[in-house]
Design an enzyme around this catalytic site. Sequence first.
Site, PDB file in Angstrom:
ATOM      1  N   GLY A  46      38.523  46.890  41.791  1.00 43.18           N
ATOM      2  CA  GLY A  46      39.542  47.023  42.806  1.00 43.18           C
ATOM      3  C   GLY A  46      40.587  47.384  42.069  1.00 43.18           C
ATOM      4  CD  GLN A  51      46.267  45.456  40.020  1.00 41.97           C
ATOM      5  OE1 GLN A  51      45.473  45.810  40.982  1.00 41.97           O
ATOM      6  NE2 GLN A  51      45.800  44.921  38.751  1.00 41.97           N
ATOM      7  CB  CYS A  93      43.531  41.027  37.092  1.00 42.85           C
ATOM      8  SG  CYS A  93      44.883  41.740  38.093  1.00 42.85           S
ATOM      9  CG  LEU A  94      41.754  47.084  36.175  1.00 36.55           C
ATOM     10  CD1 LEU A  94      41.745  48.329  37.076  1.00 36.55           C
ATOM     11  CD2 LEU A  94      40.878  47.099  35.056  1.00 36.55           C
ATOM     12  CG  HIS A 137      41.962  39.841  42.388  1.00 37.20           C
ATOM     13  ND1 HIS A 137      41.608  39.136  41.076  1.00 37.20           N
ATOM     14  CD2 HIS A 137      42.540  40.914  42.094  1.00 37.20           C
ATOM     15  CE1 HIS A 137      42.115  39.775  40.293  1.00 37.20           C
ATOM     16  NE2 HIS A 137      42.912  40.815  40.842  1.00 37.20           N
ATOM     17  CD  GLU A 138      41.988  44.290  43.648  1.00 39.14           C
ATOM     18  OE1 GLU A 138      43.444  44.372  43.575  1.00 39.14           O
ATOM     19  OE2 GLU A 138      41.175  43.920  42.750  1.00 39.14           O
ATOM     20  CG  HIS A 141      47.031  42.350  42.928  1.00 40.86           C
ATOM     21  ND1 HIS A 141      47.848  42.047  41.735  1.00 40.86           N
ATOM     22  CD2 HIS A 141      45.768  42.363  42.620  1.00 40.86           C
ATOM     23  CE1 HIS A 141      47.049  42.004  40.609  1.00 40.86           C
ATOM     24  NE2 HIS A 141      45.807  42.161  41.133  1.00 40.86           N
TER      25      HIS A 141
END
Length: 172
Positions: A46, A51, A93-94, A137-138, A141
């Site tokens: 994701g 991000q 997380c990226l 999670h996304e 963000h």
Amino acid sequence: MAILKIVTYGDPVLRKPAEPVLKVSAKIQKLAADMFDTMYANNGVGLAAPQVGVSKRIFVLDCSTDEEPLPQMVFINPRIVRRRGACVSREGCLSFPEVFTEVKRYAEVTVRYMDLKGKTRDLTVPDGSLLCRAIQHELDHLDGVLFVDHVIDRSTTENLLEQHNLPPIEPD
Ligand code: NI
């Protein structure tokens, strides 16, 4: 198609609430395509627009596994309209390279969102699935909330962040 630069924890854009998408324009469609390219290039499941430095309410997901292929999904202006239960599992997380820690989430959510055609949809994802956790999670963000805000063991996570030269979790 383009691979965008992923911003890492410490960049203020990750803490900023993102702006609603007013129209699913060609620019938004290109952003979604570039976000998929960027996510796959980094082996993520994701990716949210903040991000890649874009403060807009859009995220992309592909939670396919070898056993269960799933379609690519784009969520625009999403919100959770129903939530139930709780579950704990490991997340990364990226924007936090190499940091993985246990995080508490709802076990089941219903998310209302707009797809890339501008159609409003409801999706219910059950039972602590990867998809269910990834949506939470996304979506976080987009509100400037990060997975380290939900950790089970704060001191271990603080140590992990320090080891990877990332800033500490901000005080509540
Ligand atoms: Ni993330």
